[in-house]
Design a protein around this motif. Structure first.
Motif, PDB file in Angstrom:
ATOM      1  N   SER A 206       0.818  -1.217   0.000  1.00 52.79           N
ATOM      2  CA  SER A 206       0.000   0.000   0.000  1.00 52.79           C
ATOM      3  C   SER A 206       0.852   1.269   0.000  1.00 52.79           C
ATOM      4  O   SER A 206       0.336   2.361  -0.262  1.00 52.79           O
ATOM      5  N   LEU A 207       2.158   1.134   0.252  1.00 51.09           N
ATOM      6  CA  LEU A 207       3.044   2.301   0.270  1.00 51.09           C
ATOM      7  C   LEU A 207       3.632   2.611  -1.100  1.00 51.09           C
ATOM      8  O   LEU A 207       4.488   3.479  -1.235  1.00 51.09           O
ATOM      9  N   TYR A 208       3.170   1.892  -2.129  1.00 48.78           N
ATOM     10  CA  TYR A 208       3.696   2.084  -3.482  1.00 48.78           C
ATOM     11  C   TYR A 208       2.547   2.177  -4.487  1.00 48.78           C
ATOM     12  O   TYR A 208       1.534   1.471  -4.356  1.00 48.78           O
ATOM     13  N   ASP A 209       2.713   3.019  -5.476  1.00 56.42           N
ATOM     14  CA  ASP A 209       1.846   3.029  -6.653  1.00 56.42           C
ATOM     15  C   ASP A 209       2.640   2.467  -7.826  1.00 56.42           C
ATOM     16  O   ASP A 209       3.882   2.610  -7.879  1.00 56.42           O
ATOM     17  N   VAL A 210       1.930   1.856  -8.767  1.00 53.82           N
ATOM     18  CA  VAL A 210       2.582   1.313  -9.957  1.00 53.82           C
ATOM     19  C   VAL A 210       2.022   2.025 -11.180  1.00 53.82           C
ATOM     20  O   VAL A 210       0.800   2.181 -11.319  1.00 53.82           O
ATOM     21  N   THR A 211       2.903   2.491 -12.054  1.00 55.89           N
ATOM     22  CA  THR A 211       2.472   3.102 -13.314  1.00 55.89           C
ATOM     23  C   THR A 211       2.812   2.162 -14.469  1.00 55.89           C
ATOM     24  O   THR A 211       3.746   1.353 -14.372  1.00 55.89           O
ATOM     25  N   TYR A 212       2.052   2.280 -15.551  1.00 54.88           N
ATOM     26  CA  TYR A 212       2.179   1.340 -16.672  1.00 54.88           C
ATOM     27  C   TYR A 212       2.367   2.092 -17.986  1.00 54.88           C
ATOM     28  O   TYR A 212       1.857   3.202 -18.177  1.00 54.88           O
ATOM     29  N   HIS A 213       3.097   1.435 -18.897  1.00 50.25           N
ATOM     30  CA  HIS A 213       3.210   1.938 -20.271  1.00 50.25           C
ATOM     31  C   HIS A 213       1.930   1.613 -21.037  1.00 50.25           C
ATOM     32  O   HIS A 213       1.106   0.803 -20.592  1.00 50.25           O
ATOM     33  N   ALA A 214       1.814   2.195 -22.213  1.00 47.52           N
ATOM     34  CA  ALA A 214       0.638   1.947 -23.050  1.00 47.52           C
ATOM     35  C   ALA A 214       0.515   0.474 -23.452  1.00 47.52           C
ATOM     36  O   ALA A 214      -0.595  -0.025 -23.669  1.00 47.52           O
ATOM     37  N   ASP A 215       1.656  -0.219 -23.536  1.00 45.77           N
ATOM     38  CA  ASP A 215       1.608  -1.638 -23.935  1.00 45.77           C
ATOM     39  C   ASP A 215       1.301  -2.572 -22.765  1.00 45.77           C
ATOM     40  O   ASP A 215       1.297  -3.795 -22.929  1.00 45.77           O
ATOM     41  N   GLY A 216       1.061  -2.001 -21.577  1.00 41.38           N
ATOM     42  CA  GLY A 216       0.695  -2.826 -20.425  1.00 41.38           C
ATOM     43  C   GLY A 216       1.843  -3.217 -19.535  1.00 41.38           C
ATOM     44  O   GLY A 216       1.627  -3.719 -18.431  1.00 41.38           O
ATOM     45  N   THR A 217       3.077  -2.993 -19.988  1.00 37.81           N
ATOM     46  CA  THR A 217       4.232  -3.298 -19.142  1.00 37.81           C
ATOM     47  C   THR A 217       4.388  -2.220 -18.077  1.00 37.81           C
ATOM     48  O   THR A 217       3.856  -1.110 -18.214  1.00 37.81           O
ATOM     49  N   ILE A 218       5.128  -2.539 -17.030  1.00 36.54           N
ATOM     50  CA  ILE A 218       5.284  -1.617 -15.909  1.00 36.54           C
ATOM     51  C   ILE A 218       6.267  -0.503 -16.267  1.00 36.54           C
ATOM     52  O   ILE A 218       7.356  -0.772 -16.788  1.00 36.54           O
ATOM     53  N   ALA A 219       5.858   0.720 -15.968  1.00 35.89           N
ATOM     54  CA  ALA A 219       6.755   1.869 -16.183  1.00 35.89           C
ATOM     55  C   ALA A 219       7.621   2.100 -14.956  1.00 35.89           C
ATOM     56  O   ALA A 219       8.847   2.253 -15.058  1.00 35.89           O
ATOM     57  N   SER A 220       6.982   2.108 -13.767  1.00 43.28           N
ATOM     58  CA  SER A 220       7.760   2.363 -12.561  1.00 43.28           C
ATOM     59  C   SER A 220       6.951   2.053 -11.310  1.00 43.28           C
ATOM     60  O   SER A 220       5.723   1.933 -11.355  1.00 43.28           O
ATOM     61  N   TYR A 221       7.681   1.923 -10.197  1.00 41.25           N
ATOM     62  CA  TYR A 221       7.099   1.902  -8.859  1.00 41.25           C
ATOM     63  C   TYR A 221       7.312   3.284  -8.251  1.00 41.25           C
ATOM     64  O   TYR A 221       8.434   3.800  -8.267  1.00 41.25           O
ATOM     65  N   GLU A 222       6.236   3.875  -7.760  1.00 42.63           N
ATOM     66  CA  GLU A 222       6.323   5.199  -7.153  1.00 42.63           C
ATOM     67  C   GLU A 222       6.019   5.076  -5.658  1.00 42.63           C
ATOM     68  O   GLU A 222       4.954   4.596  -5.272  1.00 42.63           O
ATOM     69  N   LYS A 223       6.956   5.531  -4.826  1.00 42.52           N
ATOM     70  CA  LYS A 223       6.753   5.466  -3.379  1.00 42.52           C
ATOM     71  C   LYS A 223       5.746   6.530  -2.940  1.00 42.52           C
ATOM     72  O   LYS A 223       5.849   7.686  -3.331  1.00 42.52           O
ATOM     73  N   LYS A 224       4.804   6.109  -2.097  1.00 47.89           N
ATOM     74  CA  LYS A 224       3.831   7.039  -1.515  1.00 47.89           C
ATOM     75  C   LYS A 224       4.289   7.510  -0.138  1.00 47.89           C
ATOM     76  O   LYS A 224       3.696   8.420   0.450  1.00 47.89           O
ATOM     77  N   TYR A 225       5.346   6.850   0.362  1.00 53.36           N
ATOM     78  CA  TYR A 225       5.897   7.188   1.680  1.00 53.36           C
ATOM     79  C   TYR A 225       7.413   7.224   1.537  1.00 53.36           C
ATOM     80  O   TYR A 225       8.044   6.220   1.176  1.00 53.36           O
ATOM     81  N   GLU A 226       8.006   8.359   1.788  1.00 50.44           N
ATOM     82  CA  GLU A 226       9.418   8.575   1.475  1.00 50.44           C
ATOM     83  C   GLU A 226      10.339   7.577   2.157  1.00 50.44           C
ATOM     84  O   GLU A 226      11.385   7.185   1.612  1.00 50.44           O
ATOM     85  N   GLU A 227       9.984   7.143   3.385  1.00 54.26           N
ATOM     86  CA  GLU A 227      10.870   6.251   4.137  1.00 54.26           C
ATOM     87  C   GLU A 227      10.820   4.800   3.651  1.00 54.26           C
ATOM     88  O   GLU A 227      11.628   3.972   4.070  1.00 54.26           O
ATOM     89  N   ALA A 228       9.872   4.479   2.807  1.00 53.79           N
ATOM     90  CA  ALA A 228       9.794   3.107   2.270  1.00 53.79           C
ATOM     91  C   ALA A 228      11.029   2.830   1.412  1.00 53.79           C
ATOM     92  O   ALA A 228      11.535   3.731   0.732  1.00 53.79           O
ATOM     93  N   PRO A 229      11.531   1.600   1.409  1.00 49.78           N
ATOM     94  CA  PRO A 229      12.741   1.303   0.628  1.00 49.78           C
ATOM     95  C   PRO A 229      12.446   1.273  -0.870  1.00 49.78           C
ATOM     96  O   PRO A 229      11.316   1.009  -1.282  1.00 49.78           O
ATOM     97  N   ASP A 230      13.468   1.565  -1.677  1.00 50.78           N
ATOM     98  CA  ASP A 230      13.318   1.467  -3.136  1.00 50.78           C
ATOM     99  C   ASP A 230      13.093   0.017  -3.549  1.00 50.78           C
ATOM    100  O   ASP A 230      12.327  -0.258  -4.467  1.00 50.78           O
ATOM    101  N   ARG A 231      13.806  -0.883  -2.895  1.00 50.99           N
ATOM    102  CA  ARG A 231      13.594  -2.331  -3.097  1.00 50.99           C
ATOM    103  C   ARG A 231      13.639  -3.000  -1.733  1.00 50.99           C
ATOM    104  O   ARG A 231      14.357  -2.552  -0.831  1.00 50.99           O
ATOM    105  N   VAL A 232      12.894  -4.084  -1.599  1.00 54.74           N
ATOM    106  CA  VAL A 232      12.825  -4.799  -0.325  1.00 54.74           C
ATOM    107  C   VAL A 232      13.809  -5.967  -0.359  1.00 54.74           C
ATOM    108  O   VAL A 232      13.730  -6.835  -1.233  1.00 54.74           O
ATOM    109  N   THR A 233      14.732  -5.965   0.575  1.00 57.42           N
ATOM    110  CA  THR A 233      15.783  -6.984   0.608  1.00 57.42           C
ATOM    111  C   THR A 233      15.326  -8.208   1.387  1.00 57.42           C
ATOM    112  O   THR A 233      14.820  -8.095   2.504  1.00 57.42           O
TER     113      THR A 233
END
Length: 614
Positions: A206-233
């Motif tokens: 819930s702390l991330y939004d996902v955006t998509y390209h026109a072809d349906g592939t993922i464009a990016s993960y956008e953090k909704k909370y600054e302290e959330a990690p870029d990737r989860v280890t």
């Protein structure tokens, strides 16, 4: 009528009431009023499946050793029980105290296979818990999930509050402690989730939004909370020698799928099969000492009364002290009149001697897993065995009196041709011929079992296309004709189920629409052939507007953002890509016991295979 009275009435009317009563040997009894945190360990399948899962026993044992935590169990009810629960308005409850799941602090699901996902929604609905995390109240349990399928958490992202990625023996108790402190301080559930967002192995979708390209592939993960990690280890336990392992596991009242004592000898694998997710996400190899294994086995047998002992690992005979351990376990088991099971053996001379000693004249089937019908394709998948290995082992088995050989293959592997399918039939025929020429009479049978290749996240084959359902069916029909050999039996997996496994294995969070549609149509327990309803699933595809081919037969580019890229498995993408390219060139990679393959795991944890890693 209270809940216990209703339950007593229901249990008289269902098959196997012991699935729901609790009270087994070695369960933990606590007074819920004496603890700060109540955790329901939920297995989204029937009792006899869930009680065979050692991970449940491990985490149940660890959590209940915490003074302030009470871990209880809950399983998916069978259809007869579910129907009565809905009729009588009985909420799904824990086995230990018959507490409605909605009253627990945490509801924790283990994700062992993709076709259990609809059962998760079914269980939450039976509990009266809102399916989507955004619809839950402050008073509802926090819904947690972990296990191998959590390495691509996105298909369940709308339903799960917290994913725990990797080894749970430390991360789960830590989560319970932090929650107890948060509860004392009176902070809200949302504030608690933000507080733990940066913990190792914790993913809060819930702390991330996902955006998509026109072809349906993922464009990016956008953090909704600054302290959330870029990737989860991923959380990794460096040393399992001193990690808690149950010596008093719960003993079920009814027969389960694996009704025996089980000891984990080591975690991880060095072989590097390119299709195998477990071989990648459980790296590096971490062993228990022989002395610890012997002690755990002795204690567990004493405390359970089980008449069979099995060793748990991805490849039993790769254990560094396997010969010594096997010999001593055989002596121990023979003295206690306990049978010993050693799955996943490398079939060399010592292993045959062990099997001869264990099985004696009662020789059950002997299992080989060539995976592919030709050496070329075995090199593509990096299987690491040759036809000579297979036939030499078969000759030895026949000489020692085995009458039944089981062969496991996969179809639909990358670069597969019909020549590779012909190779499956040739191997079966050659084994029949070896027996015929051996001079050993009597009945002899070869069982060929074929599963369908499902590309998995965090493997070298995560980018490849999967065969369509129709192609799988054509290949099965072809093999059926080729395997009309006297003495050969052919078994194969359901083609449509494999397609849906792949949809969820590599899916994104838009699949919540498909899961909800399937749930509303009554799909649950989909891992069971008698419950999987293809008509309902096809309808769910139509209703949700999901393009199945986008997730299954479409080949991914190396530069595509994959749904599971938010998770860092600790194996580098560079390594996985290199292995994928080597596969297409039919080039093998050596077992990493004999030299580092450069997978990247030792950036996180020191590998301990004889100091040979860089």
């Amino acid at each position: 009528m209270n809940l216990n009275e209703k339950l007593n009435n229901l249990l008289k009317r269902v098959e196997k009431p012991a699935r729901y009563i609790g009270g087994e040997t070695n369960i933990v009894i606590k007074d819920p009023r004496d603890v700060k945190v109540r955790f329901a360990f939920a297995f989204p399948d029937l009792y006899e499946i869930g009680m065979s899962y050692m991970g449940l026993q491990i985490l149940y044992n660890i959590l209940n050793k915490e003074e302030d935590v009470y871990c209880e169990r809950v399983f998916a009810p069978a259809p007869d029980m579910e129907e009565l629960m809905r009729e009588e308005e009985v909420p799904l409850f824990t086995l230990e105290t018959k507490t409605p799941m909605k009253e627990m602090d945490f509801l924790g699901f283990t994700l062992q296979y993709e076709m259990s996902f609809t059962s998760i929604l079914d269980m939450m609905e039976l509990a009266g818990i809102a399916l989507k995390s955004t619809d839950r109240l402050e008073s509802d349990p926090i819904v947690v999930a972990g296990g191998p399928c959590a390495f691509n958490p996105e298909p369940l992202a709308d339903f799960i509050d917290v994913f725990l990625i990797g080894d749970g023996e430390e991360s789960l108790p830590n989560l319970m402690k932090e929650y107890a402190e948060a509860k004392d301080s009176g902070i809200s559930k949302n504030e608690f989730l933000k507080q733990i967002a940066n913990e190792e192995g914790v993913y809060i979708p819930s702390l991330y939004d996902v955006t998509y390209h026109a072809d349906g592939t993922i464009a990016s993960y956008e953090k909704k909370y600054e302290e959330a990690p870029d990737r989860v280890t991923r959380c990794i336990i460096d040393d399992i020698e001193n990690t808690e392992f149950p010596t008093e596991p719960i003993v079920p009242f009814i027969e389960t799928v694996h009704d025996r004592s089980v000891i984990e000898t080591f975690r991880g694998c060095t072989r590097g099969c390119r299709f195998c997710q477990a071989g990648m996400i459980y790296r590096p190899v971490r062993e228990r000492s022989k002395e610890t294994i012997m002690s755990l086995a002795s204690e567990q047998l004493k405390n359970t009364g089980h008449e069979e002992l099995s060793l748990l690992s991805l490849s039993t005979s790769d254990y560094s002290e396997f010969e010594s351990l096997a010999i001593d376990l055989m002596k121990e088991c023979k003295g206690e009149n306990v049978s010993l099971s050693l799955p996943s053996l490398r079939l060399d001379t010592f292993s045959f001697n062990v099997l001869e000693e264990i099985q004696g004249y009662k020789k059950s089937g002997l299992t080989f897993a060539p995976e592919a019908g030709t050496q070329r394709l075995r090199d593509v998948i990096n299987k690491g065995i040759t036809e000579k290995d297979i036939y030499d082992a078969v000759e030895q088995a026949i000489e020692l009196g085995w009458k039944h050989i089981k062969l496991y293959f996969m179809i639909g592997l990358p670069t597969e041709t019909y020549e590779d399918l012909d190779g499956i039939a040739e191997i079966a025929q050659n084994i029949v011929n070896i027996h015929r020429k051996s001079g050993h009479g009597g009945r002899f049978n070869v069982t060929v079992s074929v599963s369908n290749f499902v590309p998995k996240a965090h493997t070298p084959f995560q980018w490849v296309s999967q065969n369509s359902t129709e192609t799988f069916t054509e290949k099965h029909n072809y093999l059926h004709e080729r395997l009309k050999i006297k003495g050969v039996t052919f078994n194969y997996h359901d083609d449509a189920v494999s397609t849906f496994e792949a949809i969820f294995a590599r899916g994104d969070r838009r699949l919540s629409a498909l899961l909800l549609a399937a749930h509303r149509l009554g799909c649950r327990l989909d891992g069971w052939s008698e419950h999987f309803d293809l008509t309902k699933w096809k309808t769910a595809i139509e209703q949700s507007g999901i393009d199945a081919d986008f997730y299954t037969t479409r080949e991914r580019r190396y530069d595509e953002v994959l749904p599971w890229d938010i998770i860092d498995s600790s194996i580098t993408k560079k390594f996985l890509q290199s292995e994928a390219e080597k596969a297409m060139k039919e080039v093998t990679t050596k077992d990493c016991r004999y030299g580092c393959s450069g997978c990247g795991i030792n950036r996180r944890v020191k590998c301990k295979m004889g100091g040979i890693y860089e």
